[in-house]
Write an enzyme that holds these catalytic residues in place. Structure first.
Site, PDB file in Angstrom:
ATOM      1  N   LYS A 198      -8.346 -38.772   5.152  1.00  0.00           N
ATOM      2  CA  LYS A 198      -7.775 -38.028   6.277  1.00  0.00           C
ATOM      3  C   LYS A 198      -8.464 -36.669   6.360  1.00  0.00           C
ATOM      4  O   LYS A 198      -8.249 -35.801   5.528  1.00  0.00           O
ATOM      5  CB  LYS A 198      -6.269 -37.806   6.098  1.00  0.00           C
ATOM      6  CG  LYS A 198      -5.622 -37.234   7.378  1.00  0.00           C
ATOM      7  CD  LYS A 198      -4.234 -36.667   7.136  1.00  0.00           C
ATOM      8  CE  LYS A 198      -4.307 -35.230   6.659  1.00  0.00           C
ATOM      9  NZ  LYS A 198      -4.866 -34.292   7.681  1.00  0.00           N
ATOM     10  N   GLY A 251      -7.128 -28.311  -0.929  1.00  0.00           N
ATOM     11  CA  GLY A 251      -6.332 -27.538   0.012  1.00  0.00           C
ATOM     12  C   GLY A 251      -5.504 -26.492  -0.701  1.00  0.00           C
ATOM     13  O   GLY A 251      -5.865 -26.025  -1.787  1.00  0.00           O
ATOM     14  N   THR A 253      -2.413 -24.506  -2.665  1.00  0.00           N
ATOM     15  CA  THR A 253      -1.605 -24.776  -3.849  1.00  0.00           C
ATOM     16  C   THR A 253      -0.229 -25.307  -3.470  1.00  0.00           C
ATOM     17  O   THR A 253       0.295 -26.227  -4.117  1.00  0.00           O
ATOM     18  CB  THR A 253      -1.476 -23.493  -4.695  1.00  0.00           C
ATOM     19  OG1 THR A 253      -2.793 -23.102  -5.135  1.00  0.00           O
ATOM     20  CG2 THR A 253      -0.594 -23.710  -5.905  1.00  0.00           C
ATOM     21  N   GLU A 273      -7.920 -29.777  -6.020  1.00  0.00           N
ATOM     22  CA  GLU A 273      -8.754 -28.567  -5.990  1.00  0.00           C
ATOM     23  C   GLU A 273      -8.067 -27.628  -5.025  1.00  0.00           C
ATOM     24  O   GLU A 273      -8.069 -27.844  -3.813  1.00  0.00           O
ATOM     25  CB  GLU A 273     -10.180 -28.912  -5.559  1.00  0.00           C
ATOM     26  CG  GLU A 273     -11.180 -27.821  -5.866  1.00  0.00           C
ATOM     27  CD  GLU A 273     -11.341 -26.854  -4.718  1.00  0.00           C
ATOM     28  OE1 GLU A 273     -10.686 -25.776  -4.771  1.00  0.00           O
ATOM     29  OE2 GLU A 273     -12.084 -27.160  -3.783  1.00  0.00           O
ATOM     30  N   CYS A 307     -12.276 -21.298  -1.114  1.00  0.00           N
ATOM     31  CA  CYS A 307     -11.416 -21.208  -2.301  1.00  0.00           C
ATOM     32  C   CYS A 307     -12.098 -20.515  -3.462  1.00  0.00           C
ATOM     33  O   CYS A 307     -11.436 -19.949  -4.335  1.00  0.00           O
ATOM     34  CB  CYS A 307     -10.961 -22.603  -2.714  1.00  0.00           C
ATOM     35  SG  CYS A 307     -12.329 -23.752  -2.984  1.00  0.00           S
ATOM     36  N   GLU A 404      -3.795 -15.345  -2.033  1.00  0.00           N
ATOM     37  CA  GLU A 404      -5.002 -15.863  -1.387  1.00  0.00           C
ATOM     38  C   GLU A 404      -4.893 -15.657   0.125  1.00  0.00           C
ATOM     39  O   GLU A 404      -3.989 -16.190   0.768  1.00  0.00           O
ATOM     40  CB  GLU A 404      -5.191 -17.345  -1.693  1.00  0.00           C
ATOM     41  CG  GLU A 404      -6.495 -17.882  -1.144  1.00  0.00           C
ATOM     42  CD  GLU A 404      -6.719 -19.351  -1.464  1.00  0.00           C
ATOM     43  OE1 GLU A 404      -7.868 -19.728  -1.719  1.00  0.00           O
ATOM     44  OE2 GLU A 404      -5.739 -20.118  -1.437  1.00  0.00           O
TER      45      GLU A 404
END
Length: 507
Positions: A198, A251, A253, A273, A307, A404
């Site tokens: 996806k 994507g 957390t 990740e 990231c 982030e």
């Protein structure tokens, strides 16, 4: 066609591809979405609609999983590892042959500058596929010298087989769409797994174009299925589907935690990740001619939507002002613009929502008393552009220093202590541990500091060194498992031990 595409020439192949209404790719065929729902694809540089896709729902996920299951036990399972290698090498060649169309689609879909799109597709697309194609023939088990049931040495045989785990569900983000697609695809093909993928609904175009190349490369129907859809619909269904044996996710957390909750029901294997807030540590002996452009790239690469981004900068007080002034000078000179413009150095953020999120963080930095050195504004007019922004402060408890942001915002603070463990404590004071870098001419300091930083990846005198052979992944809240390299194969494999007694046991 939107203004950027009209101003800067794109190929006829790209125009023709954009003009379609894109269906789902299931079992080697384009198939309409069950719901009939569509989604407009927007160029973030102009805010104009460039294409339309159909959105998968739970029924489509099930259809794709069934196709992948049939392929896993069908023709795909009968092919030799050499045949898989040849198909993967053919796919790599096709990526090279279609690099211009893929790059144009990536630029229009994601906003990334053209030069970076081409570099990513060539370096981390075709070459990544070739790297894992080489591994397909080198996956093997071991023989183990054991004596089960008390038989004498040589009177039994125990060996292991490394087998593909089965149907893999991959969910990828919007920040580097084609790189993320190939990162999940290559190890799945090399190990003999099948894939239901996806792409992010905001950036599905290169994944859909890749389906054509997969078909042309001769990869059997059903081995790769691509179903664009919303995360809360198609993504949710994938993480709960009992036919999917492993989820590979890149994507945030927060979403990663939710996927783990869903996977518990049938104990799916999961690799994650996730987010990062990577430290960059500059010692006073570092070569500032390397440091300043290196810090700019670390913080603002992919508009900071990365990231691995080095967005927490710790600079020794002896060189702090010089480094900060140098970064600000480069940031102020960077040209923002559409990725199709060859002079653009920084593209737009992915969406209006992301721009609002980043601007809210910038305002929080101002409100909490950080010093705004440069940037801090959203550009007026069309496109989701935000200036490269730099803050300084002496306290890293500010939101902009801890959370982030996923935008072009860099936080910097000085340090004066030469005790490496104390400096490392500053760098490690984060819930994340994905990447990091150390800048110094003293290799002993560099290696000691790299060992002290709690991240899955640390570089010395560069940031976020990436190569298909270098394992990559996060510690702490930055994820589970590793991708890239030989370690990247492990999550796609399971081990079976077989023992044969050649003589009866003594009792």
């Amino acid at each position: 066609m939107n203004a950027a595409a009209e101003t800067f020439a794109i190929s006829d192949a790209t125009r023709e591809f954009l003009a379609r209404e894109h269906q789902l790719f299931i079992d080697g065929k384009w198939q309409p979405a069950s719901s009939g729902e569509t989604f407009a694809i927007i160029d973030p540089a102009t805010e104009a609609q460039i294409s339309t896709i159909q959105l998968a729902n739970e029924a489509d996920v099930d259809k794709a999983v069934q196709a992948a299951q049939r392929a896993f036990t069908g023709e795909w399972s009968k092919l030799t590892s050499y045949q898989r290698t040849r198909m993967m090498l053919r796919l790599a060649d096709l990526i090279d042959e279609n690099i211009q169309t893929l790059a144009e689609l990536e630029v229009l879909d994601n906003g990334v500058p053209m030069m970076l799109a081409q570099y990513t597709i060539a370096g981390y697309g075709a070459e990544f596929m070739r790297y894992y194609a080489g591994w397909a023939t080198k996956i093997h088990g071991d023989t183990i010298p054991v004596s089960p049931a008390g038989v004498r040495n040589g009177e039994s045989l125990t060996y292991t087989r490394r087998e593909p785990i089965g149907v893999v569900g991959a969910i990828i983000p919007w920040n580097a769409p084609i790189a993320m697609f190939i990162l999940k695809l290559a190890p799945a093909l090399a190990t003999g797994c099948t894939l239901v993928l996806k792409p992010a609904e905001l950036t599905p175009l290169t994944a859909l174009k890749m389906c054509e190349l997969i078909k042309e490369a001769g990869i059997p129907d059903g081995v790769v299925n691509v179903i664009p859809g919303l995360g809360q619909v198609a993504g949710e269904a994938m993480t709960k589907h009992p036919g999917i044996k492993k989820i590979a996710f890149t994507g945030s957390t927060a979403v990663g935690k939710h996927i783990v909750e869903n996977a518990v029901a049938d104990l799916k294997k999961v690799t994650l990740e996730l987010g990062g807030k990577s430290p960059v540590v500059v010692f006073p002996d570092a070569d500032l001619q390397q440091v300043i452009p290196g810090c700019v790239r670390a913080a603002y690469f992919l508009q900071g939507q990365n990231c691995m981004a080095g967005t927490r900068l710790f600079v020794h007080e002896k060189v702090f002002d010089e480094v900060i002034n140098g970064i600000a000078a480069v940031a102020n000179s960077m040209k923002l613009g559409p990725g199709l413009d060859p002079s653009s150095q920084l593209g737009p953020l992915i969406s209006a929502q992301q721009r609002e999120r980043v601007m809210a963080y910038i305002q929080s930095g101002i409100d909490e008393g950080a010093t705004l050195v440069c940037g801090g504004k959203a550009r007026e007019g069309k496109g989701f552009f935000v200036e490269p922004t730099l803050f300084t402060h002496t306290d890293q408890n500010l939101r902009i220093a801890r959370e982030e942001i996923f935008g072009p915002v860099l936080f910097a603070m000085p340090f004066g202590d030469d005790d490496l463990e104390k400096v490392a404590a500053l760098a490690n004071d984060s819930i994340y541990g994905l990447s990091g870098s150390v800048w110094t001419r003293d290799i002993s300091t560099g290696l000691k500091m790299a060992a002290l930083i709690d991240s899955g990846q640390v570089s010395v005198n560069c940031h976020a060194a990436v190569d298909p052979a270098i394992p990559f992944g996060g510690n702490k809240m930055s994820g589970w498992g590793r991708e890239f390299g030989a370690e990247g194969l492990e999550p796609y494999l399971k081990t079976k031990a077989t023992t044969v007694l050649l003589s009866p046991p003594p009792f």
